[in-house]
Design an enzyme around this catalytic site. Structure first.
Site, PDB file in Angstrom:
ATOM      1  N   LYS A   1       0.873  -1.184   0.000  1.00  0.00           N
ATOM      2  CA  LYS A   1       0.000   0.000   0.000  1.00  0.00           C
ATOM      3  C   LYS A   1       0.904   1.226   0.000  1.00  0.00           C
ATOM      4  O   LYS A   1       1.722   1.408   0.905  1.00  0.00           O
ATOM      5  CB  LYS A   1      -0.881  -0.018   1.246  1.00  0.00           C
ATOM      6  CG  LYS A   1      -1.699   1.243   1.406  1.00  0.00           C
ATOM      7  CD  LYS A   1      -2.710   1.096   2.530  1.00  0.00           C
ATOM      8  CE  LYS A   1      -3.517   2.363   2.715  1.00  0.00           C
ATOM      9  NZ  LYS A   1      -4.551   2.205   3.746  1.00  0.00           N
TER      10      LYS A   1
ATOM     11  N   LYS B   1       1.070   9.965   5.808  1.00  0.00           N
ATOM     12  CA  LYS B   1       1.234   8.622   6.371  1.00  0.00           C
ATOM     13  C   LYS B   1       2.506   7.964   5.839  1.00  0.00           C
ATOM     14  O   LYS B   1       2.592   6.745   5.717  1.00  0.00           O
ATOM     15  CB  LYS B   1      -0.007   7.781   6.044  1.00  0.00           C
ATOM     16  CG  LYS B   1      -1.314   8.371   6.572  1.00  0.00           C
ATOM     17  CD  LYS B   1      -2.492   7.410   6.451  1.00  0.00           C
ATOM     18  CE  LYS B   1      -3.763   8.009   7.061  1.00  0.00           C
ATOM     19  NZ  LYS B   1      -4.910   7.072   7.020  1.00  0.00           N
TER      20      LYS B   1
ATOM     21  N   GLU C   1       8.053  -6.420   1.192  1.00  0.00           N
ATOM     22  CA  GLU C   1       6.743  -6.223   1.821  1.00  0.00           C
ATOM     23  C   GLU C   1       5.829  -7.416   1.566  1.00  0.00           C
ATOM     24  O   GLU C   1       5.198  -7.927   2.474  1.00  0.00           O
ATOM     25  CB  GLU C   1       6.072  -4.939   1.304  1.00  0.00           C
ATOM     26  CG  GLU C   1       6.520  -3.668   2.004  1.00  0.00           C
ATOM     27  CD  GLU C   1       6.019  -3.550   3.443  1.00  0.00           C
ATOM     28  OE1 GLU C   1       5.272  -4.412   3.906  1.00  0.00           O
ATOM     29  OE2 GLU C   1       6.410  -2.572   4.108  1.00  0.00           O
TER      30      GLU C   1
ATOM     31  N   LYS D   1      -2.420  -1.532  -3.735  1.00  0.00           N
ATOM     32  CA  LYS D   1      -3.243  -0.328  -3.612  1.00  0.00           C
ATOM     33  C   LYS D   1      -2.385   0.919  -3.706  1.00  0.00           C
ATOM     34  O   LYS D   1      -1.376   0.970  -3.014  1.00  0.00           O
ATOM     35  CB  LYS D   1      -3.940  -0.390  -2.250  1.00  0.00           C
ATOM     36  CG  LYS D   1      -4.731   0.832  -1.886  1.00  0.00           C
ATOM     37  CD  LYS D   1      -5.296   0.646  -0.500  1.00  0.00           C
ATOM     38  CE  LYS D   1      -6.081   1.868  -0.098  1.00  0.00           C
ATOM     39  NZ  LYS D   1      -6.573   1.764   1.248  1.00  0.00           N
TER      40      LYS D   1
HETATM   41  C1  PBG Z   1      -6.937   3.579   5.794  1.00  0.00           C
HETATM   42  C2  PBG Z   1      -7.534   3.347   4.457  1.00  0.00           C
HETATM   43  C3  PBG Z   1      -7.453   4.258   3.404  1.00  0.00           C
HETATM   44  C4  PBG Z   1      -8.123   3.709   2.348  1.00  0.00           C
HETATM   45  C5  PBG Z   1      -8.624   2.474   2.760  1.00  0.00           C
HETATM   46  N1  PBG Z   1      -8.223   2.253   4.080  1.00  0.00           N
HETATM   47  C6  PBG Z   1      -6.923   5.622   3.333  1.00  0.00           C
HETATM   48  C7  PBG Z   1      -5.641   5.947   3.925  1.00  0.00           C
HETATM   49  O1  PBG Z   1      -4.693   5.171   3.898  1.00  0.00           O
HETATM   50  O2  PBG Z   1      -5.572   7.047   4.432  1.00  0.00           O
HETATM   51  C8  PBG Z   1      -8.245   4.404   1.050  1.00  0.00           C
HETATM   52  C9  PBG Z   1      -9.202   3.879   0.084  1.00  0.00           C
HETATM   53  C10 PBG Z   1      -9.570   4.830  -0.979  1.00  0.00           C
HETATM   54  O3  PBG Z   1      -8.937   5.884  -1.196  1.00  0.00           O
HETATM   55  O4  PBG Z   1     -10.551   4.516  -1.648  1.00  0.00           O
HETATM   56  N2  PBG Z   1      -6.771   2.526   6.604  1.00  0.00           N
END
Ligand code: PBG
Length: 331
Positions: free
Chosen positions: A199, A223, A239, A254
């Site tokens: 991610k 983040k 990872e 993602k």
């Molecule tokens: C956070 C989380 C995020 C998404 C899913 N779970 C956002 C982030 O990391 O701040 C993003 C999904 C999207 O943008 O559709 N745990």
């Protein structure tokens, strides 16, 4: 090949019947998963930054799920919208047995036993500063303390009936801790573990953070100390390999469209199902492009989903799951 011959590849495209017959990349609606923003309010609430979805509560949520099931959607990823007074520094609401998520999982699993419900494991909806992890006194993410909290959260959602537990937080070691805890508590009846194993710290999550109402608590913070740096490729195999070694059943990439190389890299292993998350920013780009007359909504959506499929993702989480399913049915 002689100098005078050449490939007659256009023969494969001669008419729509032949083109259809030549297709070897398919999308089944059962492979499209719909994220849902669930709320405790008995209503359908617009989301300004994501005009193509709503926050849903009570019967509005149940009716919507029913309609999605009718077009062939099987999987639903639930994201709770938590009221401000329930957000805290320690995020206790994340493992409250009577929380919106826990209650919703029980109700939905009971009403739709055949559907699959995916529970996001991360602290951001519950965190007073919008982070996925607990903070130390000096404001750093406390990795190991966060992992303990995530285990509590995973156990709570497992007890409530989640079919798939999906850690999306990017803490080190969380898959090992969660899989161990689930094994001990539920054994062969444990939910599958869908790890957001790669991610990236992406600019494409903005609309989502508004939808779950974490953006205003994050106050512009990023983040990057836990989500991955897209400019550092050597970390990618480390990872996903660590999540495989720690017990993940399914691996997620993602965002999707900008990370097709990562999807391809993972799927080349052929050992795990690879899923892609077509995130809020990606969906908003298509939506806004269509709104502004730059592209056709359905064409852009289907082409994007086929790119993910071709790269090797088996299931795709997308806010446009139902639109895609309906369009695919039309052929
Ligand atoms: C956070 C989380 C995020 C998404 C899913 N779970 C956002 C982030 O990391 O701040 C993003 C999904 C999207 O943008 O559709 N745990």
């Amino acid at each position: 090949m002689s100098l005078y011959s050449y490939e007659r590849l256009r023969l494969y495209r001669k008419n729509s019947s032949i083109r259809k017959m030549m297709q070897d990349v398919m999308i089944d609606p059962a492979h499209l998963i719909l994220p849902l923003f669930i709320s405790d309010k008995e209503k359908k609430e617009d989301i300004m930054q994501m005009p193509y979805v709503s926050r849903l509560g009570g019967r509005y949520l149940e009716d919507h799920i029913q309609k999605c099931i009718e077009v062939g959607i099987v999987g639903f990823a639930l994201f709770p919208v938590i009221e401000e007074h329930l957000k805290s520094e320690q995020c206790e609401e994340a493992w409250n047995d009577n929380s919106l998520m826990a209650r919703s999982l029980r109700i939905l699993k009971n009403r739709f036993p055949q559907a699959l419900f995916i529970a996001d494991i991360a602290l951001d909806p519950f965190h007073i500063q919008g982070h996925d992890g607990l903070l130390t006194a000096d404001g750093c993410i406390d990795n190991d303390k966060t992992v303990q909290a995530l285990v509590q959260q995973a156990l709570c959602y497992t007890a409530a009936g989640a079919d798939i537990i999906a850690p999306s937080d990017m803490m080190d070691g969380r898959i090992r801790a969660i899989s161990k805890a689930l094994e001990e508590s539920a054994g062969s009846q444990r939910p599958l573990i869908l790890s957001y194993c790669t991610k990236f710290a992406s600019c494409l999550y903005g609309p989502f953070r508004h939808a779950v109402d974490s953006a205003r608590f994050l106050k512009g913070a990023n983040k990057k100390t836990y989500q991955m740096d897209y400019a550092s490729s050597f970390q990618i195999p480390r990872e996903y390999q660590s999540d495989i070694d720690e017990g993940a059943d399914i691996l997620m990439v993602k965002p999707a469209t900008l990370y097709l190389d990562v999807i391809q890299q993972l799927s080349a292993k052929k050992t795990h199902p690879i899923w892609a998350y077509h995130v809020s920013g990606e969906c908003s780009l298509i939506w806004n492009g269509a709104q502004n007359g730059i592209l056709n909504f359905e064409d852009a959506l289907i082409e994007s989903l086929f790119a993910m499929k071709r790269a090797g993702s088996q299931c795709i989480i997308t806010y446009f799951a139902t639109q895609a399913a309906e369009r695919l049915k039309k052929g």
